[in-house]
Design a protein around this motif. Structure first.
Motif, PDB file in Angstrom:
ATOM      1  N   THR A   1       0.848  -1.126   0.157  1.00  0.00           N
ATOM      2  CA  THR A   1       0.064  -0.010  -0.012  1.00  0.00           C
ATOM      3  C   THR A   1       0.607   1.067  -0.040  1.00  0.00           C
ATOM      4  O   THR A   1       0.256   2.356  -0.101  1.00  0.00           O
ATOM      5  N   ASN A   2       2.184   1.383   0.037  1.00  0.00           N
ATOM      6  CA  ASN A   2       2.893   2.080   0.324  1.00  0.00           C
ATOM      7  C   ASN A   2       4.468   1.760  -0.117  1.00  0.00           C
ATOM      8  O   ASN A   2       4.674   0.591  -0.185  1.00  0.00           O
ATOM      9  N   THR A   3       5.237   2.450  -0.850  1.00  0.00           N
ATOM     10  CA  THR A   3       6.791   2.458  -1.000  1.00  0.00           C
ATOM     11  C   THR A   3       7.409   3.606  -0.253  1.00  0.00           C
ATOM     12  O   THR A   3       6.799   4.674  -0.348  1.00  0.00           O
TER      13      THR A   3
ATOM     14  N   TYR B   1       8.695  -1.843   0.280  1.00  0.00           N
ATOM     15  CA  TYR B   1       7.153  -1.947   0.096  1.00  0.00           C
ATOM     16  C   TYR B   1       6.550  -2.243   1.473  1.00  0.00           C
ATOM     17  O   TYR B   1       7.123  -3.229   2.350  1.00  0.00           O
TER      18      TYR B   1
ATOM     19  N   CYS C   1      -1.661  -0.946  -4.230  1.00  0.00           N
ATOM     20  CA  CYS C   1      -0.809  -0.673  -5.295  1.00  0.00           C
ATOM     21  C   CYS C   1      -1.005  -1.743  -6.355  1.00  0.00           C
ATOM     22  O   CYS C   1      -0.434  -1.458  -7.517  1.00  0.00           O
ATOM     23  N   THR C   2      -1.359  -2.981  -5.999  1.00  0.00           N
ATOM     24  CA  THR C   2      -1.451  -4.151  -7.190  1.00  0.00           C
ATOM     25  C   THR C   2      -2.971  -4.573  -6.792  1.00  0.00           C
ATOM     26  O   THR C   2      -3.246  -4.518  -5.539  1.00  0.00           O
TER      27      THR C   2
ATOM     28  N   CYS D   1       2.516   4.517  -4.249  1.00  0.00           N
ATOM     29  CA  CYS D   1       3.145   3.297  -5.025  1.00  0.00           C
ATOM     30  C   CYS D   1       4.121   3.329  -5.995  1.00  0.00           C
ATOM     31  O   CYS D   1       4.454   2.731  -6.677  1.00  0.00           O
TER      32      CYS D   1
ATOM     33  N   LYS E   1      -3.567   3.434  -7.802  1.00  0.00           N
ATOM     34  CA  LYS E   1      -3.884   2.718  -6.646  1.00  0.00           C
ATOM     35  C   LYS E   1      -5.367   2.182  -6.759  1.00  0.00           C
ATOM     36  O   LYS E   1      -5.981   3.022  -7.084  1.00  0.00           O
TER      37      LYS E   1
END
Length: 160
Positions: free
Chosen positions: A98-100, A116, A128-129, A145, A154
């Motif tokens: 959900t975040n990078t 990640y 994000c996927t 993402c 997203k």
């Protein structure tokens, strides 16, 4: 006269050996964020330093060490099974992220790499996927993402 010269050289020699020991000795310190997330009482799930990333594991940190090679420095990985809410240097099957963030933690040579934030997929999660077994009902453009630069999509997940 000989004793005075030895007394002058001794502190330098001791310092050099201490420095050499610090450079060559394996570090046993674990990254604070990775060690804090380890489940207690479960030896199989406890994070550990490894020369490879075993199947079914992710890594959360790297270091250059002589432990994994007979000729020079190699990368060693701080590995553990993936879990919800873990910042990892790789994604994992059965998880989304959900975040990078860009970090040096994951570097295997030099420079910044992507980390990640792993999440277990579920209905109502912005991810994000889109993992297998899910579809999405909404999208938005975000920097959350991004693995390099710029906006990415997203997805608002819904289980099938």
């Amino acid at each position: 006269m000989m004793r005075s010269k030895l007394r002058m050289l001794l502190p330098g020699a001791v310092g050099a050996f201490a420095l050499l020991g610090a450079v060559v000795a394996p570090s046993s310190a674990a990254p604070a964020d990775a060690a804090a997330g380890a489940p207690s009482g479960s030896a199989a799930a406890a994070p550990f330093w490894s020369c490879t990333v075993p199947s079914g594991y992710v890594y959360t940190n790297t270091r250059s060490t002589l432990n994994c090679s007979t000729s020079g420095f190699r990368t060693q990985y701080y590995v553990q099974p993936p879990k919800d809410g873990l910042w990892a240097c790789s994604t994992a099957s059965g998880f989304t992220y959900t975040n990078t963030r860009s970090t040096l933690d994951c570097s295997t040579s030099s420079g910044f790499r992507t980390k990640y934030y792993l999440k277990t997929p579920k209905t109502g999660l912005w991810a994000c996927t889109v993992p297998s077994g899910f579809t999405y009902t909404n999208t938005r453009s975000t920097l959350d993402c991004s693995t390099s630069s710029g906006f990415r999509t997203k997805y608002y997940l819904r289980a099938l």
